[in-house]
Scaffold this motif. Structure first.
Motif, short mmCIF file in Angstrom:
data_model
loop_
_atom_site.label_atom_id
_atom_site.label_comp_id
_atom_site.label_asym_id
_atom_site.label_seq_id
_atom_site.Cartn_x
_atom_site.Cartn_y
_atom_site.Cartn_z
N TRP A 245 53.12 32.13 6.04
CA TRP A 245 53.33 32.67 7.38
C TRP A 245 54.49 33.67 7.36
O TRP A 245 55.45 33.51 6.60
CB TRP A 245 53.66 31.55 8.36
N GLU A 260 47.97 40.19 20.17
CA GLU A 260 47.32 39.40 19.13
C GLU A 260 46.11 40.15 18.58
O GLU A 260 45.38 40.82 19.30
CB GLU A 260 46.89 38.04 19.70
N LYS A 263 46.91 44.99 13.81
CA LYS A 263 47.17 45.15 12.38
C LYS A 263 48.59 45.68 12.18
O LYS A 263 48.96 46.70 12.76
CB LYS A 263 46.17 46.11 11.75
N MET A 278 48.94 42.61 7.53
CA MET A 278 48.99 41.36 8.27
C MET A 278 48.34 41.54 9.64
O MET A 278 48.51 42.58 10.28
CB MET A 278 50.43 40.89 8.45
N THR A 279 47.58 40.54 10.06
CA THR A 279 47.02 40.52 11.40
C THR A 279 47.84 39.57 12.26
O THR A 279 48.05 38.42 11.88
CB THR A 279 45.54 40.05 11.36
N LEU A 280 48.31 40.06 13.39
CA LEU A 280 49.12 39.23 14.28
C LEU A 280 48.25 38.13 14.86
O LEU A 280 47.22 38.40 15.49
CB LEU A 280 49.72 40.09 15.39
N GLN A 281 48.67 36.88 14.64
CA GLN A 281 47.84 35.74 15.03
C GLN A 281 48.36 34.98 16.25
O GLN A 281 47.58 34.35 16.95
CB GLN A 281 47.73 34.76 13.84
N GLY A 298 52.13 35.82 11.83
CA GLY A 298 50.91 36.18 11.13
C GLY A 298 50.97 35.58 9.75
O GLY A 298 51.92 34.86 9.41
#
Length: 402
Positions: A245, A260, A263, A278-281, A298
């Motif tokens: 993470w 959310e 990218k 990274m993709t913001l989760q 992310g």
């Protein structure tokens, strides 16, 4: 008669030096009638100009001669000279300016890849095969051996159920009892192989081996050999670092630029030249109780476990300009305090300065608001060398009017 001859001689003697001086002076004039006098200037400070050698009163460098009558605004450099000067060019595109801000973050363990090893039965830890943290463990590797009277009782019940089901093979009740007995052993952590071995040997064993259900590294050990544990007690903790993470703090004023699924780029400290996607989760729905900040999260892949939890990481938050101004590499702009200019390639060997007006700046880009158009061939590296060469040859600033 003698008097007239004497006066002519005196007149000739007086006038001759003037004629000679005038003739010599004419030899020092060029075709346009300008007197050719050497002029000197400082390579670093072109505003210093004088008609004799000396040193710069500002930096102390020796003054160099130049031709102040050269009206050409450009420079000509051969291919070989361009290679020596490390001059490279690009064609300016129509892309807008993007400014980047950096969010301070860190790498943390992904709890979705954390495995807790708990005791399925109450008993005494007879042998502990993993005794220190940080050791990698493979799936199916032996972790500990436990003595359990409860498990011994379940084994005896299972062997009795096997005997009854064999003797009364046509009675469905005994078959159901056998299935239930086997299911209890499975729920207590016994594998199919262990249960089959028990049925084949018909020998109970109060010392039962337990194996790792997943691969990972041992991050915590909560038990010692000889210790009695209750059912459900946590014995070991395994963590998988193949995915980590990335957590960072964000001020409420910046959260409007983040959503959310967005990218983003992540730069891990020490790997600045290898940014990760990274993709913001997740974005925390409320502020931290002690600080007026939000947290975003992310995950990134961690091949070969080259990064460890706790390392610093920066999340790059790109802010695109609302305007449609051009953006160019910041190294292409010469900033001397009073003005800014760039160098453009007119052809393969000709270069010319262009005054520009700049706007927003980032660590590697600058916004151009006037002075350039899309499609221009721009000098990226070597611009300062062109600037110095111009001053040496012309003795003035590239933007200075003749």
């Amino acid at each position: 008669m003698k008097r007239i001859t004497f006066l002519k001689s005196v007149l000739f003697t007086v006038v001759s030096p003037s004629i000679i001086i005038t003739a010599c002076s004419k030899k020092k004039k060029d075709a346009e009638g300008n007197v050719s006098v050497k002029t000197y200037t400082c390579p670093m400070h072109p505003q210093i100009v004088q008609n004799k050698p000396g040193t710069c009163p500002i930096c102390g460098m020796d003054l160099v001669p130049f031709d102040k009558n050269n009206k050409d605004k450009g420079l000509t450099l051969s291919k070989d000279q361009q290679v020596l000067a490390n001059i490279t060019t690009i064609i300016i595109g129509a892309e807008g300016f993007e400014d980047n801000s950096y969010l301070n973050g860190k790498l943390v363990v992904n709890p979705e890849q954390t495995t807790f090893i708990s005791s399925r039965v109450a008993g005494r830890i007879e042998e502990l095969y993993i005794k220190e943290t940080g050791i990698p463990v493979g799936k199916g590797q032996a972790l500990y051996k436990i003595y359990s009277e409860d498990l011994l009782t379940l084994q005896e019940e299972y062997l009795l159920a096997v005997a009854q089901a064999t003797q009364f093979s046509k009675d469905r009740r005994f078959q159901d009892i056998l299935k239930a007995s086997k299911q209890k052993l499975i729920l207590y952590g016994q594998s199919e192989t262990q249960i089959k071995h028990l049925a084949d040997t018909k020998k109970t064993d109060p010392y039962i081996m337990y194996y790792a259900p997943q691969s990972g590294k041992v991050s915590e050990i909560s038990v010692t050999e000889g210790q009695y544990v209750s059912e459900g007690s946590t014995l070991l903790q395994l963590e998988n670092y193949n995915n980590l993470w990335v957590e960072a703090d964000v001020y409420p004023s910046e959260i409007g630029e983040i959503k959310e699924g967005q990218k983003l780029k992540v730069i891990v400290a020490g790997w600045e030249n290898d940014p990760q996607d990274m993709t913001l989760q997740f974005i925390t729905p409320n502020l931290a109780s002690s600080e007026q900040i939000l947290q975003i999260r992310g995950s990134i892949a961690n091949p070969d476990n080259r990064w460890q939890p706790g390392m610093q990481a920066n999340i790059i938050l790109a802010k695109k300009s609302s305007s449609e101004y051009l953006s160019i590499p910041i190294n292409a702009v010469i900033n001397d305090g009073d003005s800014r200019h760039v160098w453009v390639a007119l052809d393969e060997e000709r270069f010319e300065p262009r005054k520009v007006t700049t706007g927003l700046e980032s660590f590697d880009k600058v916004e151009i608001r006037s002075g350039l158009k899309s499609g221009v061939k721009l000098v990226v590296t070597g611009a300062y060398l062109l600037y110095s060469e111009y001053v040496l040859k012309k003795g003035k600033h590239p933007l200075q009017e003749a």
